[in-house]
Design a protein around this motif. Sequence first.
Motif, PDB file in Angstrom:
ATOM      1  N   ILE A 154      52.212-114.966 -44.980  1.00 21.91           N
ATOM      2  CA  ILE A 154      53.264-115.844 -42.964  1.00 21.91           C
ATOM      3  C   ILE A 154      51.528-115.387 -42.711  1.00 21.91           C
ATOM      4  N   LYS A 155      51.160-116.884 -42.310  1.00 22.01           N
ATOM      5  CA  LYS A 155      49.925-117.280 -41.200  1.00 22.01           C
ATOM      6  C   LYS A 155      48.381-116.227 -41.818  1.00 22.01           C
ATOM      7  N   ASP A 156      48.098-115.599 -41.512  1.00 25.62           N
ATOM      8  CA  ASP A 156      47.234-114.464 -41.838  1.00 25.62           C
ATOM      9  C   ASP A 156      48.144-112.878 -41.784  1.00 25.62           C
ATOM     10  N   TYR A 199      56.068-120.842 -46.841  1.00 29.61           N
ATOM     11  CA  TYR A 199      56.621-120.247 -45.563  1.00 29.61           C
ATOM     12  C   TYR A 199      56.701-121.295 -45.220  1.00 29.61           C
ATOM     13  N   LEU A 200      57.695-121.129 -43.865  1.00 28.35           N
ATOM     14  CA  LEU A 200      57.516-122.064 -42.480  1.00 28.35           C
ATOM     15  C   LEU A 200      58.937-121.658 -41.563  1.00 28.35           C
ATOM     16  N   ASN A 201      58.636-121.621 -40.732  1.00 28.07           N
ATOM     17  CA  ASN A 201      59.009-120.904 -39.438  1.00 28.07           C
ATOM     18  C   ASN A 201      60.306-120.010 -39.440  1.00 28.07           C
ATOM     19  N   GLY A 202      59.847-118.815 -40.273  1.00 32.35           N
ATOM     20  CA  GLY A 202      60.880-117.632 -40.556  1.00 32.35           C
ATOM     21  C   GLY A 202      61.657-118.043 -42.437  1.00 32.35           C
ATOM     22  N   THR A 211      65.499-125.005 -62.828  1.00 32.36           N
ATOM     23  CA  THR A 211      66.789-125.397 -62.387  1.00 32.36           C
ATOM     24  C   THR A 211      65.988-126.375 -61.367  1.00 32.36           C
ATOM     25  N   ASN A 212      66.175-127.404 -60.618  1.00 30.29           N
ATOM     26  CA  ASN A 212      66.025-129.078 -59.699  1.00 30.29           C
ATOM     27  C   ASN A 212      65.959-128.728 -58.527  1.00 30.29           C
ATOM     28  N   THR A 213      66.444-126.932 -57.744  1.00 32.41           N
ATOM     29  CA  THR A 213      67.305-126.417 -56.734  1.00 32.41           C
ATOM     30  C   THR A 213      65.959-125.689 -56.016  1.00 32.41           C
ATOM     31  N   ILE A 214      65.957-125.698 -54.519  1.00 36.33           N
ATOM     32  CA  ILE A 214      65.018-125.009 -53.598  1.00 36.33           C
ATOM     33  C   ILE A 214      65.614-124.607 -52.682  1.00 36.33           C
ATOM     34  N   ALA A 215      66.016-123.011 -52.418  1.00 34.61           N
ATOM     35  CA  ALA A 215      66.477-122.553 -51.169  1.00 34.61           C
ATOM     36  C   ALA A 215      65.510-122.114 -50.309  1.00 34.61           C
ATOM     37  N   GLU A 216      66.608-122.140 -48.975  1.00 34.43           N
ATOM     38  CA  GLU A 216      66.039-121.892 -47.728  1.00 34.43           C
ATOM     39  C   GLU A 216      65.994-120.204 -47.348  1.00 34.43           C
ATOM     40  N   ILE A 217      65.550-119.182 -47.452  1.00 32.96           N
ATOM     41  CA  ILE A 217      65.830-118.533 -47.397  1.00 32.96           C
ATOM     42  C   ILE A 217      64.914-117.352 -46.537  1.00 32.96           C
ATOM     43  N   ILE A 250      55.798-126.551 -54.286  1.00 29.73           N
ATOM     44  CA  ILE A 250      56.478-126.548 -53.245  1.00 29.73           C
ATOM     45  C   ILE A 250      55.460-126.366 -51.876  1.00 29.73           C
ATOM     46  N   ALA A 251      54.849-127.471 -51.572  1.00 33.60           N
ATOM     47  CA  ALA A 251      53.790-127.099 -50.065  1.00 33.60           C
ATOM     48  C   ALA A 251      53.775-127.606 -48.798  1.00 33.60           C
ATOM     49  N   TYR A 252      53.794-127.715 -47.930  1.00 34.41           N
ATOM     50  CA  TYR A 252      54.529-127.889 -46.567  1.00 34.41           C
ATOM     51  C   TYR A 252      53.013-128.783 -45.709  1.00 34.41           C
TER      52      TYR A 252
END
Length: 276
Positions: A154-156, A199-202, A211-217, A250-252
Amino acid sequence: MNLKCSLPIFFLFLVCSCDKHRNDSIISKHKITKDKTIIKKEYIIQKTYPHDINSFTEGLFIDHGVVYESTGSPETLPNTKSIFGILDLQTGLINTKAELDKKIFFGEGIAKCGNRIFQLTYKNKTGFIYDSKTYKQLGLFQFDNNEGWGLTNIKDEALIMSDGTNILTFLEPKNLQVIKRLEVRENNMPVSNLNELEYLNGKIYANIYTTNTIAEIDSKTGNILKTIDFSALYNDSKNKNPDSLEMNGIAYNESTKTFLITGKLWPLVYEIKLIN
């Protein structure tokens, strides 16, 4: 199916839950009193890039447009290495910045925090710290989790690590002490096998292993908000390289507002855009 075409492609999926038990006095728990419908998120494939089929992907992140990848080295796959470095999207090869002794360590997730890069190992309860400019090893750190899997930041402010359970561990980057542990749940049921993280925006995006799933938590409550099914990407990779294994990567990219998605021994990296 040609996934390089310009037509939008949409996919849906609902994540499965697994039950794990863990006793820890600083685990953050947020109960749901009523079941909620988990939203199934959609995406569009923007581009594809080559990926080395000997890369047993364990971590992926982007820093100022530069893509970093870390890999593991199963004994049954002699061509694999436990390395991290810069991924060349033109060739799919990794420009190695550090390599672990595969007889001792199995490389896992990586993340940058401040001017340091942190790398987990699988079963040694040990992490490595590198200078983010010179890639010189600065030191080691120990963690209490039985295993090290995925890592993000989460940032720094904090590092977040997964260990294959339904618990995410938040670490103080200066001293690597535990800030908190967060239970991840779907409709109040634990969801285990949390693997590679972003991590992205909370929100924390987590590959669900096997699985082939990504969960948004939700990073505050641990509740799964949405899921994305990437079975079509797995199937496409499997068709191109029958040895392709689990999705894990996974990378944003902040500049393009897109994600890079790949997996262990996959022949491609997919650039995708989430659309709801």
